[in-house]
Design an enzyme around this catalytic site. Structure first.
Site, PDB file in Angstrom:
ATOM      1  CG  ASP A 171      -0.410  -0.120   2.515  1.00 57.55           C
ATOM      2  OD1 ASP A 171       0.830  -0.184   2.622  1.00 57.55           O
ATOM      3  OD2 ASP A 171      -1.179  -0.137   3.508  1.00 57.55           O
ATOM      4  CB  SER A 172       4.593   1.682  -0.123  1.00 57.84           C
ATOM      5  OG  SER A 172       4.807   0.565  -0.953  1.00 57.84           O
ATOM      6  CG  ASP A 202       0.483  -4.051   2.115  1.00 59.31           C
ATOM      7  OD1 ASP A 202       0.646  -4.913   3.001  1.00 59.31           O
ATOM      8  OD2 ASP A 202       1.305  -3.143   1.893  1.00 59.31           O
ATOM      9  CE  LYS A 228       3.335  -5.993   3.827  1.00 58.59           C
ATOM     10  NZ  LYS A 228       2.879  -4.779   4.531  1.00 58.59           N
ATOM     11  CD  GLU A 264       0.535  -1.554   7.896  1.00 59.62           C
ATOM     12  OE1 GLU A 264       0.144  -0.743   8.768  1.00 59.62           O
ATOM     13  OE2 GLU A 264       1.054  -1.192   6.823  1.00 59.62           O
ATOM     14  CD  GLU A 321       7.883  -0.194   7.485  1.00 61.88           C
ATOM     15  OE1 GLU A 321       6.888  -0.885   7.204  1.00 61.88           O
ATOM     16  OE2 GLU A 321       8.079   0.940   6.985  1.00 61.88           O
TER      17      GLU A 321
HETATM   18  O1  KIV Z   1       3.595  -1.110   1.629  1.00 61.01           O
HETATM   19  C1  KIV Z   1       4.776  -1.476   1.626  1.00 61.01           C
HETATM   20  O2  KIV Z   1       5.572  -1.164   0.721  1.00 61.01           O
HETATM   21  C2  KIV Z   1       5.244  -2.297   2.729  1.00 61.01           C
HETATM   22  C3  KIV Z   1       6.703  -2.633   2.792  1.00 61.01           C
HETATM   23  C4  KIV Z   1       7.487  -1.470   3.238  1.00 61.01           C
HETATM   24  C5  KIV Z   1       6.962  -3.825   3.632  1.00 61.01           C
HETATM   25  O3  KIV Z   1       4.473  -2.684   3.559  1.00 61.01           O
END
Ligand code: KIV
Length: 272
Positions: free
Chosen positions: A51-52, A90, A120, A122, A188
Protein backbone atom coordinates in the site's frame (compact mmCIF):
# COMPACT_ATOMS: atom_id res chain seq x y z
CA UNK A 1 26.13 -8.44 -12.13
CA UNK A 2 24.63 -11.69 -13.44
CA UNK A 3 20.96 -11.96 -14.37
CA UNK A 4 19.11 -14.87 -12.83
CA UNK A 5 15.66 -15.90 -13.97
CA UNK A 6 13.63 -18.05 -11.61
CA UNK A 7 12.50 -21.27 -13.24
CA UNK A 8 10.42 -22.71 -10.38
CA UNK A 9 7.38 -21.03 -8.84
CA UNK A 10 7.96 -19.76 -5.32
CA UNK A 11 5.45 -21.07 -2.77
CA UNK A 12 5.00 -20.72 0.98
CA UNK A 13 6.63 -24.16 1.32
CA UNK A 14 9.71 -23.06 -0.61
CA UNK A 15 9.93 -19.92 1.54
CA UNK A 16 9.79 -22.02 4.72
CA UNK A 17 12.44 -24.34 3.27
CA UNK A 18 14.66 -21.32 2.56
CA UNK A 19 14.50 -20.34 6.25
CA UNK A 20 15.42 -23.92 7.25
CA UNK A 21 18.41 -23.85 4.89
CA UNK A 22 19.40 -20.30 6.03
CA UNK A 23 18.95 -19.07 2.44
CA UNK A 24 18.10 -15.37 2.40
CA UNK A 25 14.77 -14.28 0.92
CA UNK A 26 14.73 -11.21 -1.36
CA UNK A 27 11.49 -9.25 -1.64
CA UNK A 28 10.60 -6.01 -3.41
CA UNK A 29 7.46 -3.96 -3.93
CA UNK A 30 5.93 -3.52 -7.38
CA UNK A 31 2.84 -1.71 -8.64
CA UNK A 32 2.57 -2.39 -12.40
CA UNK A 33 3.12 -4.95 -15.15
CA UNK A 34 6.07 -3.11 -16.76
CA UNK A 35 8.23 -3.46 -13.63
CA UNK A 36 6.87 -6.95 -12.92
CA UNK A 37 8.23 -8.10 -16.31
CA UNK A 38 11.69 -6.77 -15.36
CA UNK A 39 11.49 -8.56 -12.00
CA UNK A 40 11.07 -11.85 -13.93
CA UNK A 41 14.73 -11.57 -14.99
CA UNK A 42 15.97 -11.57 -11.40
CA UNK A 43 16.39 -13.98 -8.50
CA UNK A 44 13.89 -12.04 -6.34
CA UNK A 45 11.58 -14.39 -4.40
CA UNK A 46 8.58 -12.32 -3.24
CA UNK A 47 6.84 -9.36 -4.86
CA UNK A 48 4.66 -7.18 -2.66
CA UNK A 49 1.97 -4.94 -4.07
CA UNK A 50 2.41 -2.69 -1.07
CA UNK A 51 0.00 0.00 0.00
CA UNK A 52 3.14 2.16 -0.21
CA UNK A 53 1.72 2.64 -3.73
CA UNK A 54 -0.29 5.44 -2.08
CA UNK A 55 2.72 7.68 -1.66
CA UNK A 56 5.05 6.04 -4.23
CA UNK A 57 2.86 6.07 -7.36
CA UNK A 58 -0.58 7.52 -6.58
CA UNK A 59 0.54 10.85 -5.14
CA UNK A 60 -1.12 10.48 -1.73
CA UNK A 61 0.61 11.57 1.47
CA UNK A 62 0.75 8.03 2.87
CA UNK A 63 -0.97 4.64 2.77
CA UNK A 64 -4.24 5.53 4.50
CA UNK A 65 -6.03 6.73 1.34
CA UNK A 66 -5.34 3.50 -0.53
CA UNK A 67 -8.56 1.58 -1.23
CA UNK A 68 -9.44 -2.02 -2.12
CA UNK A 69 -10.12 -0.84 -5.70
CA UNK A 70 -6.60 0.66 -5.97
CA UNK A 71 -5.01 -2.49 -4.55
CA UNK A 72 -7.00 -4.88 -6.74
CA UNK A 73 -6.36 -2.86 -9.92
CA UNK A 74 -2.58 -2.63 -9.37
CA UNK A 75 -2.23 -6.19 -8.10
CA UNK A 76 -3.95 -7.52 -11.22
CA UNK A 77 -1.52 -5.52 -13.37
CA UNK A 78 1.51 -6.94 -11.49
CA UNK A 79 0.06 -10.43 -11.69
CA UNK A 80 -0.28 -10.14 -15.49
CA UNK A 81 3.42 -9.32 -15.78
CA UNK A 82 4.89 -11.67 -13.18
CA UNK A 83 6.02 -15.25 -13.88
CA UNK A 84 7.24 -17.13 -10.83
CA UNK A 85 7.64 -14.94 -7.75
CA UNK A 86 5.25 -15.32 -4.80
CA UNK A 87 2.85 -12.37 -5.09
CA UNK A 88 1.59 -10.74 -1.88
CA UNK A 89 -0.95 -7.89 -1.76
CA UNK A 90 -1.35 -5.51 1.16
CA UNK A 91 -4.83 -5.37 2.65
CA UNK A 92 -5.45 -1.62 2.80
CA UNK A 93 -6.40 0.46 5.85
CA UNK A 94 -9.79 -0.54 7.35
CA UNK A 95 -10.29 -3.41 4.87
CA UNK A 96 -9.78 -6.08 7.58
CA UNK A 97 -11.29 -4.44 10.65
CA UNK A 98 -14.90 -4.29 11.88
CA UNK A 99 -16.39 -7.39 10.37
CA UNK A 100 -14.71 -10.75 9.80
CA UNK A 101 -16.92 -11.34 6.75
CA UNK A 102 -15.70 -8.13 5.15
CA UNK A 103 -12.07 -9.05 5.89
CA UNK A 104 -12.58 -12.45 4.27
CA UNK A 105 -14.34 -10.97 1.24
CA UNK A 106 -11.59 -8.38 0.75
CA UNK A 107 -8.79 -10.93 1.13
CA UNK A 108 -10.59 -13.21 -1.33
CA UNK A 109 -10.97 -10.37 -3.82
CA UNK A 110 -7.20 -9.74 -3.83
CA UNK A 111 -6.69 -13.38 -4.89
CA UNK A 112 -9.66 -13.75 -7.25
CA UNK A 113 -9.52 -10.37 -9.02
CA UNK A 114 -5.98 -9.26 -8.17
CA UNK A 115 -4.19 -12.54 -8.85
CA UNK A 116 -2.31 -12.39 -5.51
CA UNK A 117 -1.06 -15.58 -3.88
CA UNK A 118 -1.32 -14.19 -0.36
CA UNK A 119 -2.19 -11.05 1.60
CA UNK A 120 -0.36 -8.92 4.18
CA UNK A 121 -2.00 -7.40 7.25
CA UNK A 122 -0.48 -4.89 9.68
CA UNK A 123 -0.83 -5.45 13.41
CA UNK A 124 -0.19 -7.73 16.38
CA UNK A 125 -2.36 -9.73 18.77
CA UNK A 126 -5.45 -7.63 17.94
CA UNK A 127 -5.59 -9.02 14.38
CA UNK A 128 -4.84 -12.66 15.20
CA UNK A 129 -8.48 -13.81 15.02
CA UNK A 130 -8.78 -12.20 11.58
CA UNK A 131 -5.49 -13.75 10.42
CA UNK A 132 -6.69 -17.17 11.61
CA UNK A 133 -10.00 -16.86 9.73
CA UNK A 134 -8.28 -15.75 6.50
CA UNK A 135 -5.71 -18.57 6.75
CA UNK A 136 -8.49 -21.09 7.46
CA UNK A 137 -10.23 -19.97 4.28
CA UNK A 138 -7.12 -21.03 2.34
CA UNK A 139 -5.39 -17.67 1.90
CA UNK A 140 -1.73 -17.37 2.97
CA UNK A 141 -1.17 -14.40 5.30
CA UNK A 142 1.99 -12.38 5.90
CA UNK A 143 2.14 -10.35 9.13
CA UNK A 144 3.68 -6.89 9.56
CA UNK A 145 5.07 -5.64 12.90
CA UNK A 146 7.14 -2.70 14.12
CA UNK A 147 6.45 0.49 12.20
CA UNK A 148 3.02 -0.09 10.71
CA UNK A 149 2.31 2.87 8.39
CA UNK A 150 -1.50 2.39 8.52
CA UNK A 151 -1.28 3.40 12.22
CA UNK A 152 0.99 6.37 11.57
CA UNK A 153 -1.29 8.82 13.39
CA UNK A 154 -1.39 6.63 16.51
CA UNK A 155 2.36 5.99 16.40
CA UNK A 156 3.09 9.72 16.04
CA UNK A 157 5.38 9.49 13.00
CA UNK A 158 7.86 7.33 11.10
CA UNK A 159 10.21 6.29 13.89
CA UNK A 160 11.97 3.16 15.13
CA UNK A 161 9.61 0.88 17.09
CA UNK A 162 10.33 -1.76 19.73
CA UNK A 163 12.95 0.02 21.81
CA UNK A 164 12.92 -0.64 25.58
CA UNK A 165 9.67 -1.96 27.01
CA UNK A 166 7.98 -2.10 23.57
CA UNK A 167 10.30 -4.93 22.53
CA UNK A 168 8.48 -7.63 24.50
CA UNK A 169 5.13 -6.74 22.93
CA UNK A 170 6.62 -7.19 19.45
CA UNK A 171 8.23 -10.51 20.40
CA UNK A 172 4.92 -11.78 21.80
CA UNK A 173 2.97 -10.49 18.81
CA UNK A 174 5.31 -12.31 16.41
CA UNK A 175 4.71 -15.62 18.20
CA UNK A 176 0.95 -14.97 18.25
CA UNK A 177 0.90 -14.24 14.50
CA UNK A 178 2.85 -17.45 13.81
CA UNK A 179 0.36 -19.34 16.00
CA UNK A 180 -2.53 -17.74 14.07
CA UNK A 181 -1.10 -19.17 10.85
CA UNK A 182 1.06 -16.46 9.21
CA UNK A 183 3.59 -17.90 6.74
CA UNK A 184 6.00 -14.97 7.24
CA UNK A 185 6.27 -11.64 9.07
CA UNK A 186 7.64 -8.27 7.91
CA UNK A 187 9.58 -6.41 10.63
CA UNK A 188 9.77 -2.71 9.81
CA UNK A 189 12.05 -0.16 11.54
CA UNK A 190 13.00 -2.10 14.65
CA UNK A 191 16.40 -2.44 16.37
CA UNK A 192 18.51 -5.20 14.82
CA UNK A 193 18.86 -7.04 18.16
CA UNK A 194 15.09 -7.30 18.50
CA UNK A 195 14.75 -8.46 14.87
CA UNK A 196 17.37 -11.14 15.51
CA UNK A 197 15.57 -12.38 18.66
CA UNK A 198 12.21 -12.52 16.84
CA UNK A 199 13.80 -14.31 13.86
CA UNK A 200 15.39 -16.94 16.11
CA UNK A 201 12.15 -17.49 18.03
CA UNK A 202 10.06 -18.25 14.91
CA UNK A 203 9.79 -21.19 12.51
CA UNK A 204 8.41 -18.89 9.79
CA UNK A 205 10.66 -16.43 7.93
CA UNK A 206 11.00 -12.79 8.95
CA UNK A 207 11.51 -10.16 6.25
CA UNK A 208 13.16 -6.95 7.44
CA UNK A 209 13.09 -3.35 6.30
CA UNK A 210 15.19 -1.15 8.55
CA UNK A 211 15.59 -4.19 10.85
CA UNK A 212 19.27 -5.04 10.32
CA UNK A 213 20.96 -8.03 8.68
CA UNK A 214 19.74 -10.91 10.89
CA UNK A 215 16.22 -11.34 9.52
CA UNK A 216 15.56 -14.22 7.10
CA UNK A 217 15.03 -11.83 4.22
CA UNK A 218 14.90 -8.18 3.22
CA UNK A 219 12.31 -5.99 1.50
CA UNK A 220 12.70 -2.56 -0.04
CA UNK A 221 10.30 -0.30 -1.90
CA UNK A 222 11.13 -0.60 -5.62
CA UNK A 223 11.23 3.13 -6.39
CA UNK A 224 13.34 3.81 -3.28
CA UNK A 225 16.05 1.29 -4.16
CA UNK A 226 16.09 2.61 -7.73
CA UNK A 227 16.64 6.16 -6.46
CA UNK A 228 13.54 7.85 -7.90
CA UNK A 229 13.43 10.50 -5.17
CA UNK A 230 16.76 12.22 -4.44
CA UNK A 231 15.18 13.79 -1.36
CA UNK A 232 14.24 10.45 0.24
CA UNK A 233 17.33 8.73 1.65
CA UNK A 234 16.52 7.23 5.08
CA UNK A 235 19.33 5.44 6.96
CA UNK A 236 17.98 1.94 6.22
CA UNK A 237 17.83 2.48 2.44
CA UNK A 238 20.49 1.41 -0.04
CA UNK A 239 19.99 2.88 -3.51
CA UNK A 240 21.19 0.74 -6.43
CA UNK A 241 20.51 3.34 -9.13
CA UNK A 242 19.80 7.05 -9.50
CA UNK A 243 16.84 6.61 -11.84
CA UNK A 244 15.15 9.86 -10.80
CA UNK A 245 18.11 11.84 -12.11
CA UNK A 246 18.61 9.62 -15.18
CA UNK A 247 14.94 9.72 -16.20
CA UNK A 248 14.78 13.51 -15.83
CA UNK A 249 17.93 13.89 -17.95
CA UNK A 250 16.52 11.58 -20.65
CA UNK A 251 13.18 13.43 -20.74
CA UNK A 252 14.90 16.81 -20.92
CA UNK A 253 17.09 15.59 -23.83
CA UNK A 254 13.96 14.46 -25.68
CA UNK A 255 12.23 17.79 -25.07
CA UNK A 256 15.31 19.73 -26.21
CA UNK A 257 15.56 17.58 -29.37
CA UNK A 258 11.90 18.27 -30.24
CA UNK A 259 12.28 22.00 -29.70
CA UNK A 260 15.54 22.20 -31.70
CA UNK A 261 14.03 20.00 -34.44
CA UNK A 262 16.84 17.42 -34.16
CA UNK A 263 14.15 14.78 -33.50
CA UNK A 264 12.71 13.20 -35.56
CA UNK A 265 15.54 12.96 -38.10
CA UNK A 266 15.58 10.96 -41.37
CA UNK A 267 16.44 7.92 -39.29
CA UNK A 268 13.09 8.07 -37.52
CA UNK A 269 10.96 9.10 -40.54
CA UNK A 270 9.19 7.19 -43.31
CA UNK A 271 9.48 7.92 -47.09
CA UNK A 272 6.89 7.36 -49.82
O1 KIV B 1 3.60 -1.11 1.63
C1 KIV B 1 4.78 -1.48 1.63
O2 KIV B 1 5.57 -1.16 0.72
C2 KIV B 1 5.24 -2.30 2.73
C3 KIV B 1 6.70 -2.63 2.79
C4 KIV B 1 7.49 -1.47 3.24
C5 KIV B 1 6.96 -3.83 3.63
O3 KIV B 1 4.47 -2.68 3.56
Amino acid sequence: MSKQTKSKKITISSLLAMKKKSEKIAMVTCYDAAFAKLINNTSLDIVLVGDSMGNVVLGFEGTISVSMDHMTHHCAAVSRGLASQFLVADMPFMSYSGSLDRALQNAGRLLQEGGAHGVKLEGGKEICHTVKAIVESGIPVMGHLGLTPQKIHSLGGYKVQGRGEQAQAIEEAALALQEAGCFSIVLELVPEELAERVTKSLDIPTIGIGAGPKTDGQVLVLHDLLGFDAGFRPKFLKTYEELGERITTALQSYSADVKSMSFPSDEHSFKD
